[in-house]
Design a protein around this motif. Structure first.
Motif, PDB file in Angstrom:
ATOM      1  N   VAL A 101      14.308 -39.536   5.822  1.00  0.00           N
ATOM      2  CA  VAL A 101      15.409 -40.056   5.019  1.00  0.00           C
ATOM      3  C   VAL A 101      16.465 -40.558   5.998  1.00  0.00           C
ATOM      4  O   VAL A 101      16.815 -39.870   6.959  1.00  0.00           O
ATOM      5  N   PHE A 102      16.971 -41.758   5.741  1.00  0.00           N
ATOM      6  CA  PHE A 102      17.926 -42.349   6.670  1.00  0.00           C
ATOM      7  C   PHE A 102      19.019 -43.044   5.871  1.00  0.00           C
ATOM      8  O   PHE A 102      18.739 -43.832   4.968  1.00  0.00           O
ATOM      9  N   PHE A 103      20.275 -42.715   6.201  1.00  0.00           N
ATOM     10  CA  PHE A 103      21.423 -43.388   5.613  1.00  0.00           C
ATOM     11  C   PHE A 103      22.396 -43.754   6.729  1.00  0.00           C
ATOM     12  O   PHE A 103      22.826 -42.897   7.493  1.00  0.00           O
ATOM     13  N   ASP A 104      22.703 -45.015   6.818  1.00  0.00           N
ATOM     14  CA  ASP A 104      23.708 -45.512   7.759  1.00  0.00           C
ATOM     15  C   ASP A 104      24.894 -45.955   6.910  1.00  0.00           C
ATOM     16  O   ASP A 104      24.919 -47.066   6.375  1.00  0.00           O
ATOM     17  N   ILE A 105      25.866 -45.051   6.750  1.00  0.00           N
ATOM     18  CA  ILE A 105      26.934 -45.243   5.778  1.00  0.00           C
ATOM     19  C   ILE A 105      28.077 -46.028   6.420  1.00  0.00           C
ATOM     20  O   ILE A 105      28.450 -45.770   7.572  1.00  0.00           O
ATOM     21  N   PRO A 106      28.656 -46.994   5.685  1.00  0.00           N
ATOM     22  CA  PRO A 106      29.719 -47.832   6.256  1.00  0.00           C
ATOM     23  C   PRO A 106      30.889 -47.053   6.842  1.00  0.00           C
ATOM     24  O   PRO A 106      31.567 -47.522   7.754  1.00  0.00           O
ATOM     25  N   ARG A 123      17.238 -44.852   2.959  1.00  0.00           N
ATOM     26  CA  ARG A 123      16.807 -43.951   1.888  1.00  0.00           C
ATOM     27  C   ARG A 123      15.536 -43.202   2.255  1.00  0.00           C
ATOM     28  O   ARG A 123      15.234 -43.013   3.426  1.00  0.00           O
ATOM     29  N   HIS A 124      14.754 -42.773   1.250  1.00  0.00           N
ATOM     30  CA  HIS A 124      13.560 -41.959   1.476  1.00  0.00           C
ATOM     31  C   HIS A 124      12.372 -42.837   1.860  1.00  0.00           C
ATOM     32  O   HIS A 124      12.160 -43.900   1.278  1.00  0.00           O
TER      33      HIS A 124
END
Length: 508
Positions: A222-227, A212-213
């Motif tokens: 901002v970082f999202f490591d989505i499944p 997240r932020h």
């Protein structure tokens, strides 16, 4: 110009809000034409999910599982973020905060299929280029593959984004502010050897990346490591772009990441099929339309409000606007709307937009830099340890803290109906699948008798609410309570029916 075509409602914009509105109108028996200048649904993942009460709205329409939710009702979130700071919602009574991971392109495709299944005319490659309106209707001028044509309608809704042609044509003011920041965002690939024992990515010389932020000394990320396999990375820096700035590139993002982190971030181009996100935002706009309606033209979604994506309020705000507007506009078109009903779209939803602008700007302020912000974040961290503060923030971020003026004093009235179960096992949410208002009568038939004159517009359900003293409950199509009582004689029911659903059949 080709001969004029006609429609009950024209919707400019085939994004989630425009398509959802078309579906809501179709449920109420009103046809629409949805226009969009793009050749088809886009693939760029502009958002990664839904957050707030909109998740419960999807459940009411039978879309929660279709959008990827598990069986049964949605569950409250145990935690969320505010300006990159963790919020613990465990223990919050009646926690309204929900979330559902789904990328925006899939939302659009699912809603387009639903719209077409309901008979909606969706026209990709047909761009609204102008409009005029009179007291009796609206003429929409459309540029399509075969040239320009005129599409006449009783009403037109602008769901055409932050740069809305509809809003500009109406001359509606769009006051607000623009942040002094540059955001660079892209889908990337991080080498597997950077993963630590806990699965988190660890950047040499910096440490683990947090989801997240996040706020750092020289900017933010901002970082999202989505499944699903998508890894999204963004940087936020103070300042604005020069007029001659080259187009956004991965090298541009790498250079920005080094300034923010102080070290090289070894990300690579994304793997797998595209398209992949790659965009840059020169400042973040926070703006709210002065009016949501001018005559027979209305504004919806980003055409009415734009704000920071921090905390994910966008589709929560826009889609709830949609279900608020849909049944009211349909009632107006079909001729049974009581006087002033359509005006309540703005009077109810504009204050909700103001609340989102407020907490969006608050979060931007809390991720700014300087010792005074450090101190403010420390104080804020102490405040969120208080149960009443956590409960307040849960309602604020979910969009549950604004009560509509429905003219009824019951504690439930004006709010989204609670998660309730009837004595026959059905959930109240399941009664709203068709977008019709519902009157639940636990009095043994007295309320249904009173409401018999509205049976063509209101679904009458004889049932009791489990573990509740409420004997009568009138729920609007958007899921909001219009009237409730614990008294067997049902005071105020007729007034509520007239206020929201017009005169009875006998009066008509």
């Amino acid at each position: 110009m080709a001969d004029q075509d006609t429609a009950a409602v024209v919707i400019a914009g085939a994004g989630p809000n425009g398509l959802m509105l078309a579906c809501e109108l179709a449920l109420a028996g009103v046809g629409s034409v949805v226009l969009d200048g793009q050749p088809g649904p886009g693939d760029e993942p502009k958002s990664n999910g839904l957050a707030g009460q909109v998740v419960r709205i999807l459940d009411m329409r039978g879309l929660y599982q279709a959008f990827g939710g598990p069986d049964g009702p949605s569950e409250p979130l145990r935690e969320w973020m505010f300006a990159g700071m963790g919020l613990d919602f465990s223990g919050v009574p009646d926690n309204p905060m929900r979330a559902l991971l789904i990328q925006q392109p899939r939302v659009v495709r699912l809603l387009e299929k639903r719209a077409r299944d309901l008979g909606v005319d969706v026209r990709w490659g047909h761009a609204l280029v102008g409009l005029t309106q009179t007291e009796d209707g609206v003429d929409a001028f459309v540029e399509g593959p075969g040239g320009t044509y005129c599409l006449g309608a009783a009403y037109l809704v602008g769901a055409d984004g932050g740069r809305s042609l509809v809003r500009k044509t109406l001359g509606v003011e769009f006051p607000g502010s623009t942040s002094n920041t540059v955001t660079r965002l892209a889908d990337v690939h991080l080498p597997d050897e950077l993963r630590g024992d806990d699965g988190a990515y660890v950047i040499p010389g910096f440490g683990p990346l947090r989801m997240r932020h996040n706020r750092l000394d020289d900017g933010g990320y901002v970082f999202f490591d989505i499944p699903s396999g998508r890894t999204m990375f963004a940087t936020v820096e103070a300042g604005r772009l020069p007029p001659d700035a080259p187009p956004m590139s991965l090298e541009d993002l790498r250079a920005s990441a080094k300034r923010v982190f102080g070290v090289d971030v070894p990300f690579e181009p994304p793997r797998g099929p595209g398209p992949h996100a790659m965009r840059r935002m020169d400042g973040i706009n926070t703006r709210l339309a002065q009016n949501y309606r001018v005559g027979r033209v209305l504004l919806l979604g980003d055409a009415a409000h734009v704000h920071s994506p921090m905390g994910g309020p966008g589709l929560n705000l826009g889609l709830q606007d949609t279900v608020n507007l849909g049944w009211k506009l349909a009632a107006q078109v079909r001729g049974w709307a009581p006087k002033g009903l359509l005006d309540t779209y703005e009077s109810e939803r504009h204050p909700v937009g103001e609340r989102v602008m407020m907490h969006s700007l608050s979060q931007q302020a809390l991720v700014a830099h300087g010792p005074e912000v450090d101190a403010l974040r420390t104080l804020f961290g102490e405040l969120v340890e208080l149960p009443q503060v956590r409960a307040h923030l849960a309602r604020l971020l979910a969009g549950a803290d604004v009560r509509y003026d429905v003219g009824d004093a019951h504690p439930w009235s004006g709010f989204l109906v609670p998660e309730l179960v009837l004595d026959d096992g059905r959930r109240v949410a399941e009664l709203l699948r068709d977008g019709r208002p519902v009157l639940i009568d636990g009095s043994g038939g007295a309320f249904a008798t009173i409401a018999a004159g509205w049976a063509d517009r209101v679904e009458l359900v004889a049932a009791s609410i489990v573990e509740s003293p409420v004997l009568g409950l009138l729920v609007r199509p958007d899921g909001y309570v219009a009237w409730a009582t614990e008294a067997a004689e049902g005071p105020g029911l007729v007034a509520a029916l007239q206020r929201w659903f017009g005169v009875s059949i006998s009066s008509a």
